[in-house]
Design an enzyme around this catalytic site. Structure first.
Site, mmCIF file in Angstrom:
data_model
loop_
_atom_site.group_PDB
_atom_site.id
_atom_site.type_symbol
_atom_site.label_atom_id
_atom_site.label_comp_id
_atom_site.label_asym_id
_atom_site.label_seq_id
_atom_site.Cartn_x
_atom_site.Cartn_y
_atom_site.Cartn_z
ATOM 1 N N TYR A 1 6.370 -9.920 6.957
ATOM 2 C CA TYR A 1 6.333 -8.406 7.311
ATOM 3 C C TYR A 1 6.900 -8.087 8.180
ATOM 4 C CZ TYR A 1 3.691 -7.251 2.478
ATOM 5 O OH TYR A 1 3.444 -7.452 1.490
ATOM 6 N N ASP B 1 0.754 -1.389 0.233
ATOM 7 C CA ASP B 1 -0.300 0.197 -0.046
ATOM 8 C C ASP B 1 1.093 1.269 -0.017
ATOM 9 O OD1 ASP B 1 -2.501 -1.551 0.237
ATOM 10 O OD2 ASP B 1 -2.080 -1.843 2.242
#
Length: 248
Positions: free
Chosen positions: A108, A51
């Protein structure tokens, strides 16, 4: 021939990975440079879609090109790309290899700075008060036991299922009151990690308890989870593929 790009980028100046109308994206920058240097239109497919403002320390994308790549092509590509995007390597692959669908897992990291630090404000979420990390880790273990992550999924997306398999979810103390959340799964929903982090921070602030966190997971409804953590603290750090994917 099909090639895999191994790359990294600082997402601060981009509206995410994926090409968007009238917005600057990482994919757009790379495709423009590839197309210019190879003198034909080149499209790339990424391992995922980070994003706006999210970073990647290790990302992969594939593209097709029928000829051998020019000599020192990685060096030439890096010289053409902006400073905040770097190509580490280009790997020849099998013709049907796919950067997204062949990925076995993705990892992540999310960084939280407890207190004000002038050197990492754009790469962490700075929180002025202390957090109960033991409670956050206790709640995080519940993620490994569950499979439907509808409570942490962005609404109105086109995904067919909210099922994910999480292999690891752990908070780690680093130096200077810096925390790192490490999470690995076979796939992630859009905004999933930031929603999880935002909700775990509520556990750490003792606004909700571990039992509340378990109930939020069970509800499979985004409205019950906490607000999403800011984008700048999130980094894609690894994508794993089958060992035989890359050509020797």
């Amino acid at each position: 021939m099909r090639y895999f790009l191994e790359l990294a980028y600082n997402g601060k100046n981009y509206f995410g990975w994926q090409i968007q109308p009238q917005q600057i994206s990482v994919q757009e920058k790379i495709e423009y440079c590839l197309s210019t240097l190879l003198r034909q239109p080149i499209s790339i497919t990424g391992a995922g879609r980070t994003d706006t403002g999210v970073h990647a320390q290790k990302m992969f994308a594939h593209f097709d090109y029928d000829l051998p790549l020019p000599e020192d092509f990685v060096k030439k590509l890096n010289a053409f790309l902006p400073q905040d995007i770097s190509i580490y390597a280009i790997h020849p692959t099998k013709k049907d290899a796919h950067a997204r669908f062949d990925a076995l897992s993705r990892t992540y990291h999310y960084y939280i700075q407890q207190g004000k630090n002038p050197f990492n404000f754009d790469q962490s979420w700075q929180i002025r008060h202390s957090l109960n990390v033991d409670l956050m880790n206790e709640a995080g273990k519940l993620l490994i036991q569950k499979t439907d992550f509808g409570s942490f999924a962005k609404l109105h997306t086109d995904v067919k299922t909210n099922i994910c398999e999480v292999y690891k979810a752990e908070w780690i103390y680093l130096e200077d009151r810096l925390l790192r959340f490490e999470i690995t799964a076979d796939r992630f929903l859009r905004n999933m990690i930031r929603a999880i982090v935002g909700t775990l921070v509520e556990v750490g602030q003792e606004k909700i308890n571990v039992k509340d966190f378990a109930q939020i997971i069970e509800k499979k409804d985004r409205s019950f989870a906490g607000a999403s953590a800011p984008a700048q603290g999130l980094f894609l750090v690894d994508v794993q593929y089958p060992e035989d994917l890359f050509e020797s």
